[in-house]
Every structure is written in structure tokens, then in C-alpha cells.
Design an enzyme around this catalytic site. Structure first.
Site, short mmCIF file in Angstrom:
data_model
loop_
_atom_site.label_atom_id
_atom_site.label_comp_id
_atom_site.label_asym_id
_atom_site.label_seq_id
_atom_site.Cartn_x
_atom_site.Cartn_y
_atom_site.Cartn_z
N ALA A 182 0.87 -1.19 0.00
CA ALA A 182 0.00 0.00 0.00
C ALA A 182 0.90 1.24 0.00
O ALA A 182 0.90 2.02 0.95
CB ALA A 182 -0.91 -0.02 1.22
N HIS B 162 -24.69 19.15 25.27
CA HIS B 162 -24.02 18.42 26.36
C HIS B 162 -24.86 17.21 26.75
O HIS B 162 -26.08 17.34 26.88
CB HIS B 162 -23.85 19.32 27.58
CG HIS B 162 -23.27 18.60 28.76
ND1 HIS B 162 -21.93 18.22 28.80
CD2 HIS B 162 -23.84 18.15 29.90
CE1 HIS B 162 -21.71 17.58 29.94
NE2 HIS B 162 -22.84 17.51 30.63
P1 AMP Z 1 -0.02 6.75 0.93
O1 AMP Z 1 0.59 7.50 -0.22
O2 AMP Z 1 -0.71 7.63 1.95
O3 AMP Z 1 -0.92 5.63 0.48
O4 AMP Z 1 1.18 6.07 1.72
C1 AMP Z 1 2.09 5.19 1.14
C2 AMP Z 1 3.31 5.09 2.03
O5 AMP Z 1 4.16 4.04 1.57
C3 AMP Z 1 4.16 6.36 2.06
O6 AMP Z 1 4.22 6.85 3.38
C4 AMP Z 1 5.54 5.89 1.56
O7 AMP Z 1 6.60 6.51 2.27
C5 AMP Z 1 5.52 4.39 1.85
N1 AMP Z 1 6.45 3.60 1.00
C6 AMP Z 1 6.69 3.73 -0.32
N2 AMP Z 1 7.60 2.80 -0.77
C7 AMP Z 1 7.97 2.06 0.32
C8 AMP Z 1 8.88 0.95 0.54
N3 AMP Z 1 9.60 0.39 -0.46
N4 AMP Z 1 9.00 0.45 1.81
C9 AMP Z 1 8.27 0.99 2.83
N5 AMP Z 1 7.40 2.03 2.67
C10 AMP Z 1 7.24 2.57 1.46
#
Ligand code: AMP
Ligand code: FAD
Length: 474
Positions: free
Chosen positions: A276, A451
Site C-alpha cells: 500500500a 451536552h
Molecule cells: P499513501 O501514499 O498515503 O498511500 O502512503 C504510502 C506510504 O508508503 C508512504 O508513506 C511511503 O513513504 C511508503 N512507502 C513507499 N515505498 C515504500 C517501501 N519500499 N517500503 C516501505 N514504505 C514505502
């Protein structure tokens, strides 16, 4: 029926279907083209949000919350049951039924508003013609004075952890697991990772979330993020920050992960891996080469402040364009564009789009974070109020979190409202209304709040901006 429309919308997600309905309400002859195939193999309107996003995730979040409460929270009320268990077929089946009800509902709304649906992949051709390719390969072309592109987004795939639908899954896969995995790995501690990680954690999976960034929920106000992280960890979510996934290998019935943090490389083995790491605008096959519609460096359709692409009669809305990837943002753009097309005064203000994360506790905010104000050099005052001092929250046994109000130091104008706690997905609406009407902290402080309700936390936080909260020391 003639194949010439006033408006053709490509995409029937919350951006596109809302645009189509509003255009039809305004007397425009409207068509909406969508290619999404539901679980039953038939056309399913509603896009990502209704089929594999907002609605099914909230259905599973709610079911898993009921189970978690039964097992962990109700004993504090003197209520307990022995051997509480989850029937997975009912758990997933209830979600599917809700999805079907809502996707079917869009079809009925189209009928009632005389929107003509087309099932297939739409491609914008020069001159505002749209070529539709059906699932059977058949082609037809329709045309319109205006075309609204609302093709949405798809999950980002990591090249070293490709989705296989079984072991390495995306959001759609994580909404359709039919047996609680013993160990679930989640890559990305964003909104989707936290919500879906919570679902399976509540049902008993050991969930480990790897997040590459050093800060937890960097997009949120960091006071709120800190409180939320502590609560999530208490619930059993293992959150590793500054941990970047570098390798994922399916071996037998497991996924072997390698991730790197400041201490070097580590190994982790899970039964399923939810990736994700964000979503990207989806424009594959959407545009013929000569339409003149431009994409930016992140693949999003370029639009101006009126969602116009710069090509005569071509507009774009929702996840496919800049701005937060949220359903309500796309819907409001859809309404505004339909109204602009009809010669009316459409309105959209991206500065007051509310964000909600439907975890427990919930997280919600609108406007600027404290860091954003600091970075921009805007002088501000802070008011906070904890749910621990709110009678209703204590009565519910959910007295966790706080409301934080940020107001301009000189004008008192509301600049940001940040919440973590019970029911804040609903409480944020008050802040949005106040901010949209350019209200001040004083305005919120002078409004009568019932309240005992959770909304008193908003009232008291607004009072606290000028150090006059009643139910805490200032
Ligand atoms: P969102 O864009 O809110 O869905 O969050 C996606 C998250 O995945 C972001 O905070 C990125 O920093 C994180 N992310 C992207 N690539 C990686 C990776 N290879 N390993 C760990 N986290 C990642
Ligand atoms: P989409 O919903 O992606 O719809 C686009 C539609 O267009 C799709 O049906 C697609 O098949 C179709 N399409 C694309 N290209 C073509 C083409 N060429 N021809 C024909 N059809 C085409 N947002 C919230 O606000 N609240 C939430 O609680 C929330 N929860 C979420 C949970 C999850 C798990 C996920 C994945 C997302 C969530 N979101 C949530 C985000 C939300 O789903 C999106 O912001 C929203 O769906 C975007 O709407 P859209 O209409 O722009 O695009």
C-alpha cells in the site's frame, strides 16, 4: 438514440458518476462510460471507491471493530461472551452485499436522471469523440460538446514485489481475504495501509507495517500522529519507521521480505503481503496521441483551477488530477465542472477538503498542520482539548485523543483543525463549515454545543486558543 451528447464522462467513480448526475440534472444530455467489472462479471458502477475502496473498507472496518470490542472492550462495561468467533463467509459476504447495493444504486440513479451508461473502455479522440471498446472487443464511437475525464487511480506496484493476487496483494486483495492470515506484512503506513492493517490485526493477524519515511503519518499534524501511533501499537500493530522494503520473494506458502533501516538489512517472513505504497493516476489507453491533453511528471492530467485541460471542451476531475486522492474531493470537482459547463458558478475549495483515517481512534483534519504554518512563517495560536475530559467520551469508555485548533495569532482566523479520537470522522464537518465561512476560533467558541456530546471537545479546544477552556487548566 443519437450518439451525440452534451457531456460524456469517462469513469463512473465518485468523481465521474457525480459529474454525470449533476450534468443531467442541469438538463444536459449525458453519457457515462465505465469499464469496471464487478465480482459477478458484470458492469459495476462506482469506481474504486464503491467497489474496492471507501465503502468495502468501511464495511470490514466496522465488522472487525464489533469483533474487537466484543473481545477486548466490552468486558470493561461488564459485558462478556465466551468463544467469540468470526465467520469469514459472513464477514466478507456482508461487505459484498453492501458493495452490490451501492454499485447497483448508481445504475438506478443514472436511470432516474436519464444518464446513459456505456460499458467498456473509453478513449478520447481528437474533436471530443470517444471510442468505446467493449469487453468483447466491439467498438463504437460517440461524441459530445464536452468530455469529462474521470479515470481515477490504481495502486502503485513495486517492481520487486509484484502483485500476484494471492501472496502479494493490493487493496482489492486485502478486502477479499477469506482466512485470517497468521502474519500479515503491510508496506506503507499511509491511510490504506493503516485501515486495512487494522482490519486484519483486529481479527488476530500479527501485522507488521514497514514505512520508509522516518515520521509516522508525515501528512498529518505530528501531535495527532504521535497519539495515534501509541494507540495503534497498544492494539498490536508493529510499526517500523524508516524501514524500506527492498525485496519480497514468495517461497512455498510464505513471503520472505528484506527491508533496510538505519541499522542495516533485516529479514521478515509473512503469510501475506499488502503493498500500500500509494496510488497513481490511471490514464492507460485513455488518450489518443493527438488530443492535446497533457500529463504532468507524475502522470496526472494537467488542469487549471477550473479543472479544464486547456483543450476546448475537455475537463478532468478526481484522482486523475492534482490534489488529494479522496472521493469527496473528486465528487465536488464533478459538481463544479458540470455547473461550469452549464454556465453556472461552480465552486471548489481544495484548502478545506477534510481528511479522515477510519482507524480506532479515528483521525481527521482540515486545513494546515502546525508544521506547514511554521514552514510558511504564519503566526498562529494553538488550542487543544483532550477527550479524557469529555463526559460523553468517558461514558463510552473511548476517552482517547484530542482536538487541536490552530488559529491565526493576529486575526484569530481558523487555519487548521486536527483531531484524533472517537467519532472525529463526523466532528470534522463542523470545522470544515467554519473554515469554509472563514470563521475564527472565537466563532467556534461562541457556538452552543450540546451536552454531553463529543463535539464539546471542538468547543473547548476553540476556547483554549485564548486560554479560556472551562474543563481543563489553561
Ligand atoms: P499513501 O501514499 O498515503 O498511500 O502512503 C504510502 C506510504 O508508503 C508512504 O508513506 C511511503 O513513504 C511508503 N512507502 C513507499 N515505498 C515504500 C517501501 N519500499 N517500503 C516501505 N514504505 C514505502
Ligand atoms: P475511481 O474511483 O478510481 O474511478 C475511476 C473509474 O473509471 C473506475 O471505475 C475505472 O474502471 C474507470 N475507468 C478508468 N479508465 C477508464 C477508461 N478509459 N474507460 C472507462 N472507464 C475507465 N477516499 C475517501 O474519500 N474516503 C475513504 O474512506 C477512502 N477509502 C479508500 C480505501 C481504499 C482501500 C482505497 C483504495 C481508496 C480509498 N479512498 C477513499 C480513495 C477513493 O477511493 C478515491 O479517491 C476515489 O475512488 C477517486 O474517485 P475517482 O472517481 O477519481 O476514480
Amino acid at each position: 438514440m443519437s450518439d451525440k451528447f452534451d457531456v460524456i464522462v469517462i469513469g463512473a467513480g465518485p468523481a465521474g458518476y457525480v459529474a454525470a448526475i449533476r450534468a443531467a440534472q442541469l438538463g444536459l444530455k449525458t453519457a457515462c462510460v465505465d469499464a469496471f467489472v464487478g465480482k459477478d462479471g458484470k458492469q459495476a458502477l462506482g469506481g474504486t471507491c464503491l467497489n474496492v475502496g471507501c465503502i468495502p473498507s468501511k464495511a470490514l472496518l466496522d465488522s472487525s471493530k464489533q469483533y474487537f470490542n466484543l473481545a477486548h472492550n466490552l468486558p470493561a462495561h461488564g459485558i462478556s461472551v465466551e468463544n467469540a468467533k468470526v465467520d469469514m463467509a459472513t464477514f466478507i459476504g456482508r461487505k459484498d452485499k453492501i458493495v452490490k447495493q451501492f454499485t447497483g444504486g448508481i445504475g438506478q440513479l443514472f436511470k432516474a436522471n436519464k444518464v446513459t451508461p456505456f460499458f467498456g473502455k473509453g478513449k478520447l479522440l481528437k474533436g471530443n469523440n470517444v471510442e468505446i471498446t467493449g469487453n468483447d472487443g466491439s467498438k463504437q464511437t460517440i461524441s459530445a460538446t464536452n468530455v469529462i475525464l474521470a479515470s481515477g487511480s490504481v495502486p502503485i506496484e513495486l517492481p520487486f514485489a509484484k502483485f500476484d493476487g494471492k501472496y502479494i496483494i493490493d487493496n482489492a486483495g486485502a478486502l477479499d481475504i477469506n482466512e485470517v492470515p497468521k502474519r500479515l506484512g503491510v508496506i506503507g503506513a499511509g491511510v490504506i495501509g493503516l485501515e486495512l492493517g487494522s482490519v486484519w490485526n483486529r481479527l488476530g493477524a500479527e501485522v507488521t507495517i514497514l514505512e520508509a519515511l522516518p515520521d509516522f503519518l508525515a501528512v498529518a499534524d505530528q501531535d495527532v500522529a504521535k497519539i495515534a501511533k501509541k494507540e495503534f501499537e497498544k492494539q498490536g500493530l508493529a510499526i517500523k519507521l524508516g524501514a524500506k522494503l527492498t525485496k519480497a520473494e514468495v517461497k512455498k506458502n510464505e513471503v520472505a521480505l528484506t527491508y533496510e533501516d538505519k541499522d542495516g538489512a533485516h529479514e521478515l517472513t509473512v503469510d501475506k503481503l499488502l503493498v500500500a505504497v500509494g496510488r497513481r493516476a490511471y490514464t492507460d489507453g485513455l488518450l489518443a496521441g493527438d488530443t492535446g491533453v497533457k500529463l504532468d511528471e507524475r502522470g496526472r492530467i494537467v488542469v487549471d483551477e477550473h479543472n479544464h485541460t486547456g483543450v476546448d471542451g475537455v475537463w478532468a476531475i478526481g484522482d486523475a488530477v492534482r490534489g488529494p486522492m479522496l472521493a469527496h474531493k473528486g465528487s465536488e470537482e464533478g459538481v463544479a465542472v458540470a455547473e461550469w459547463i452549464a454556465g453556472k458558478a461552480g465552486h471548489i475549495n481544495l484548502d478545506t477538503v477534510p481528511w479522515v483515517i477510519y482507524t480506532e481512534p479515528e483521525i481527521a483534519w482540515a486545513g494546515k498542520t502546525e508544521k506547514e504554518l511554521k514552514d510558511a512563517g504564519i503566526p498562529y495560536k494553538i488550542g487543544t482539548f483532550p477527550f479524557a475530559a469529555i463526559g460523553r467520551a468517558v461514558a463510552m469508555n473511548e476517552a482517547i485523543g484530542q482536538v487541536k485548533v490552530l488559529a491565526h495569532a493576529e486575526t484569530d482566523r481558523l487555519l487548521g483543525v486536527h483531531m484524533v479520537g472517537p467519532g472525529v470522522s463526523e466532528l470534522i464537518a463542523e470545522a470544515v463549515v467554519a473554515m469554509e465561512f472563514k470563521g475564527s476560533a472565537e466563532d467556534l467558541a461562541r457556538i452552543v454545543h450540546a451536552h454531553p456530546t463529543l463535539s464539546e471537545a471542538v468547543h473547548e479546544a476553540a476556547l483554549s486558543v485564548d486560554k479560556r477552556a472551562i474543563h481543563k487548566g489553561n
